[in-house]
Design an enzyme around this catalytic site. Structure first.
Site, PDB file in Angstrom:
ATOM      1  N   THR A   1     -11.770   6.242  10.606  1.00 13.57           N
ATOM      2  CA  THR A   1     -11.854   5.690  11.969  1.00 13.57           C
ATOM      3  C   THR A   1     -11.346   6.681  13.015  1.00 13.57           C
ATOM      4  OG1 THR A   1      -9.815   4.536  11.454  1.00 13.57           O
ATOM      5  CG2 THR A   1     -11.823   3.225  11.434  1.00 13.57           C
TER       6      THR A   1
ATOM      7  N   ASP B   1      -3.422   4.254  -2.170  1.00 11.60           N
ATOM      8  CA  ASP B   1      -4.399   4.734  -1.173  1.00 11.60           C
ATOM      9  C   ASP B   1      -4.454   6.261  -1.208  1.00 11.60           C
ATOM     10  OD1 ASP B   1      -6.185   4.789   0.914  1.00 11.60           O
ATOM     11  OD2 ASP B   1      -4.702   4.336   2.470  1.00 11.60           O
TER      12      ASP B   1
ATOM     13  N   LYS C   1       0.849  -1.209   0.000  1.00 12.33           N
ATOM     14  CA  LYS C   1       0.000   0.000   0.000  1.00 12.33           C
ATOM     15  C   LYS C   1       0.879   1.253   0.000  1.00 12.33           C
ATOM     16  CE  LYS C   1      -2.508   1.579   3.658  1.00 12.33           C
ATOM     17  NZ  LYS C   1      -2.429   3.040   3.776  1.00 12.33           N
TER      18      LYS C   1
ATOM     19  N   ASP D   1     -13.540  14.471  -5.074  1.00 10.55           N
ATOM     20  CA  ASP D   1     -13.624  15.715  -5.857  1.00 10.55           C
ATOM     21  C   ASP D   1     -14.858  15.618  -6.738  1.00 10.55           C
ATOM     22  OD1 ASP D   1     -12.900  18.121  -7.245  1.00 10.55           O
ATOM     23  OD2 ASP D   1     -10.791  17.707  -6.768  1.00 10.55           O
TER      24      ASP D   1
ATOM     25  N   LYS E   1      -7.433   8.066  -1.516  1.00 14.33           N
ATOM     26  CA  LYS E   1      -8.710   8.556  -0.973  1.00 14.33           C
ATOM     27  C   LYS E   1      -9.224   9.751  -1.781  1.00 14.33           C
ATOM     28  CE  LYS E   1      -7.856   6.932   3.751  1.00 14.33           C
ATOM     29  NZ  LYS E   1      -6.456   6.495   3.682  1.00 14.33           N
TER      30      LYS E   1
ATOM     31  N   ARG F   1       2.975  -1.419  10.811  1.00 19.75           N
ATOM     32  CA  ARG F   1       4.105  -1.592  11.725  1.00 19.75           C
ATOM     33  C   ARG F   1       4.357  -3.007  12.247  1.00 19.75           C
ATOM     34  NH1 ARG F   1       1.900   3.580  14.679  1.00 19.75           N
ATOM     35  NH2 ARG F   1       0.064   2.590  13.760  1.00 19.75           N
TER      36      ARG F   1
END
Ligand code: C5P
Length: 229
Positions: free
Chosen positions: A118, A59, A32, A64, A61, A210
């Protein structure tokens, strides 16, 4: 199983990201590339990943007007990415334009909708003029995404069960970040699930950062995710 693991390449430089991807070759499915890396390194990094044979989840997002999003989707499709994100709150016309652009290009790219970040809670929704609770807003946006022709959703593993039930029998895929192996450091994630829990809640793909990228041995860490689905 390993195809279901997406590793979040949250690094400041493309060099570091490419080096880790090389180590993880064959051990995970997709890498990603998010906003940080894309803004600093641009589409040339995506091309570098692709020319090395790595699958990419871009990614970005997108959010528009429909025309701008459709053209941006076309540009991303030209990079042959496996997955691309857009904000479902951009509306039905925006998502339909994105889905049409993908169809016209006959691309294999999976278009994923982001519902409610989130990082937002019920109080935050009210402050931006949206109706809480978050779970209902997620449900509304998820329905709109499905009607508009998106292929899947990015959601918290805690929402995966609800969405899986809501879209039972539909091919909509669920991609969940916030994954921590049992006993691992949680970091800044607030509501995590183990890989087993997320898969049994209905996740189709897991985004793991991570626990793999910051592990002393990322290759062993990646392998530890196998056989967990
Ligand atoms: O390191 P960690 O496993 O927490 O990384 C998770 C990745 O998933 C990061 O790239 C993060 O930005 C992303 N993400 C998330 N929660 C969301 C959406 C994306 O953690 N709701």
């Amino acid at each position: 199983m390993k195809e279901k693991i997406i590793v979040a390449m949250d690094f400041p430089t493309g060099r570091e990201a490419l080096a880790l991807a090389e180590k993880l070759r064959g051990l995970v499915g997709v890498f990603k590339i998010g906003l940080e890396l894309f803004i600093s390194e641009g589409s040339s990094l995506v091309r570098a990943f692709r020319s090395e044979g790595h699958e990419v989840f871009l990614d970005l997002k997108l959010h528009d007007i429909p025309n701008t999003v459709a053209r941006s989707v076309e540009a991303a499709l030209a990079l042959d990415v496996r997955m691309l994100t857009l904000h479902t709150s951009g509306g039905g016309a925006m998502m339909v334009a994105a889905a049409k652009a993908r169809q016209a290009a006959q691309a294999r790219t999976i278009l994923l909708g982001v519902t409610v970040l989130t990082s937002l809670d019920d109080g935050d929704l009210e402050k931006i003029g949206l109706r809480p609770p978050v779970s209902e807003q997620v449900g509304r946006l998820a329905e709109l995404a499905a009607e508009s022709g998106l292929d899947g959703l990015v959601c918290s593993p805690h929402e995966a069960g609800l969405l899986k039930k809501k879209f039972a029998g539909s091919p909509l895929v669920l991609v969940t970040p916030g994954i921590r192996p049992p006993g691992a450091t949680v970091g800044d994630q607030k509501r995590t699930m183990t890989p087993q829990e997320a898969f049994s809640a209905g996740a189709d793909y897991l985004v793991v950062g991570r626990p793999i990228t910051a592990a002393p041995d990322p290759m062993e860490a990646a392998k530890s995710f196998w056989n967990l689905g």
